[in-house]
Motif scaffolding. Structure first.
Motif, PDB file in Angstrom:
ATOM      1  N   UNK A 127      14.042  93.196 -29.883  1.00  0.00           N
ATOM      2  CA  UNK A 127      12.825  93.693 -29.275  1.00  0.00           C
ATOM      3  C   UNK A 127      11.816  92.587 -29.062  1.00  0.00           C
ATOM      4  N   UNK A 128      10.605  92.983 -28.682  1.00  0.00           N
ATOM      5  CA  UNK A 128       9.575  92.005 -28.340  1.00  0.00           C
ATOM      6  C   UNK A 128       9.258  91.076 -29.504  1.00  0.00           C
ATOM      7  N   UNK A 129       9.158  91.618 -30.730  1.00  0.00           N
ATOM      8  CA  UNK A 129       8.821  90.783 -31.880  1.00  0.00           C
ATOM      9  C   UNK A 129       9.934  89.792 -32.182  1.00  0.00           C
ATOM     10  N   UNK A 130      11.183  90.252 -32.149  1.00  0.00           N
ATOM     11  CA  UNK A 130      12.301  89.343 -32.407  1.00  0.00           C
ATOM     12  C   UNK A 130      12.359  88.251 -31.340  1.00  0.00           C
ATOM     13  N   UNK A 131      12.141  88.624 -30.107  1.00  0.00           N
ATOM     14  CA  UNK A 131      12.162  87.615 -29.041  1.00  0.00           C
ATOM     15  C   UNK A 131      11.024  86.612 -29.226  1.00  0.00           C
ATOM     16  N   UNK A 132       9.856  87.094 -29.635  1.00  0.00           N
ATOM     17  CA  UNK A 132       8.730  86.189 -29.856  1.00  0.00           C
ATOM     18  C   UNK A 132       9.059  85.185 -30.953  1.00  0.00           C
ATOM     19  N   UNK A 133       9.653  85.668 -32.059  1.00  0.00           N
ATOM     20  CA  UNK A 133      10.016  84.780 -33.160  1.00  0.00           C
ATOM     21  C   UNK A 133      11.082  83.783 -32.707  1.00  0.00           C
ATOM     22  N   UNK A 134      12.070  84.254 -31.944  1.00  0.00           N
ATOM     23  CA  UNK A 134      13.136  83.376 -31.470  1.00  0.00           C
ATOM     24  C   UNK A 134      12.585  82.290 -30.555  1.00  0.00           C
ATOM     25  N   UNK A 135      11.727  82.661 -29.635  1.00  0.00           N
ATOM     26  CA  UNK A 135      11.162  81.677 -28.711  1.00  0.00           C
ATOM     27  C   UNK A 135      10.267  80.684 -29.443  1.00  0.00           C
ATOM     28  N   UNK A 136       9.521  81.166 -30.440  1.00  0.00           N
ATOM     29  CA  UNK A 136       8.682  80.266 -31.239  1.00  0.00           C
ATOM     30  C   UNK A 136       9.560  79.302 -32.033  1.00  0.00           C
ATOM     31  N   UNK A 137      10.678  79.784 -32.562  1.00  0.00           N
ATOM     32  CA  UNK A 137      11.586  78.929 -33.322  1.00  0.00           C
ATOM     33  C   UNK A 137      12.170  77.834 -32.437  1.00  0.00           C
TER      34      UNK A 137
END
Length: 263
Positions: free
Chosen positions: A114-124
């Protein structure tokens, strides 16, 4: 969070792999785990990660015994990147990094991405300088790029402890320096098993040196990487000089058949 190893021992089929290893890894530092092949480096990383349990002694992360943590909780706190961590099927870079969110997957939702997981992945990915690779396929990446993505996958776990087993293997010099520089800039408590003593001297705050499963030296690179210690552990002759820019130790090895100066 810092790590405390207290008299850690481990054996396989009666063969001792590690014996009475005790050390303190301060929070926020980069620790190099050194030693010849078979010294016990990979095993110690797996014990710190909680993937194996010591036969004796304890591993504590922030005061908590790692072996007492449920597997999911351990995976949220500790990220281990082993040497054979490549995905077995071809995925996009984003999909590879999202694998790191599995420990945070909600049982109610039953999925991630979801949006939160994608945000964390992109930040990583951004943290390791790989934000431009998001839509690339895994098999199209160079070795250095794959290592960056693998570290991003580990970071997506949102760990307080990052463990890396030979992260510079099969990388050229430029990729090695870039990767280790990125690890230093993360600001996480990190432990890296390394073979290259000069890379450890340049990028690590402290060093744990293993030999035959025992911790034979620990301290700063200047304290550990001394000619007598290197000769005892690796069986090679060397000299130590200060790096002309950074001041850290540089190990200059002497081939056994090298001619004497002036000969």
């Amino acid at each position: 969070m810092g790590v405390i190893l207290a008299d850690v021992s481990f054996a396989i089929d009666g063969v001792s792999i590690l014996e009475d290893v005790s050390a303190v890894i301060p929070a926020g530092t980069v620790t190099g785990l050194l030693g010849p092949n078979g010294a016990g480096k990979s095993t110690l990383l797996r014990l710190i990660a909680g993937l194996q349990t010591p036969d004796a002694g304890t591993v504590r992360l922030g005061g908590t015994v790692v072996a007492s943590l449920p597997r999911r909780e351990a995976a949220r706190r500790i990220a281990l990147l082993e040497q054979s961590a490549a995905p077995s099927v071809d995925l996009s870079v984003l999909e590879v990094v999202l694998l790191g969110r599995i420990p945070h997957r909600s049982r109610v939702l039953g999925s991630f991405g979801g949006d939160e997981d994608r945000r964390v992945a992109e930040h990583s990915l951004a943290m390791v300088g790989a934000e431009g690779l998001t839509d690339r396929q895994w098999h199209t990446l160079s070795g250095g790029q794959q290592q960056r993505v693998q570290i991003a996958r580990a970071l997506a776990q949102s760990p307080s402890l990052l463990l890396l087993d030979e992260p510079t293997n099969h990388l050229d010099v430029s990729a090695q320096l870039s990767l280790l520089g990125q690890v230093r800039r993360l600001g996480l408590t990190s432990v890296m098993a390394l073979h290259d003593l000069n890379l450890a001297a340049a990028y690590c705050d402290q060093i744990l040196l293993l030999h035959h499963g025992r911790l034979v030296a620990s301290g700063t690179p200047e304290e550990v990487l001394r000619p007598s210690v290197i000769a005892d552990v690796y069986g090679v002759d060397c000299d130590i000089i200060a790096h002309p820019r950074g001041g850290h130790p540089v190990i200059v090895f002497s081939p056994s058949d090298a001619p004497e100066a002036g000969a």
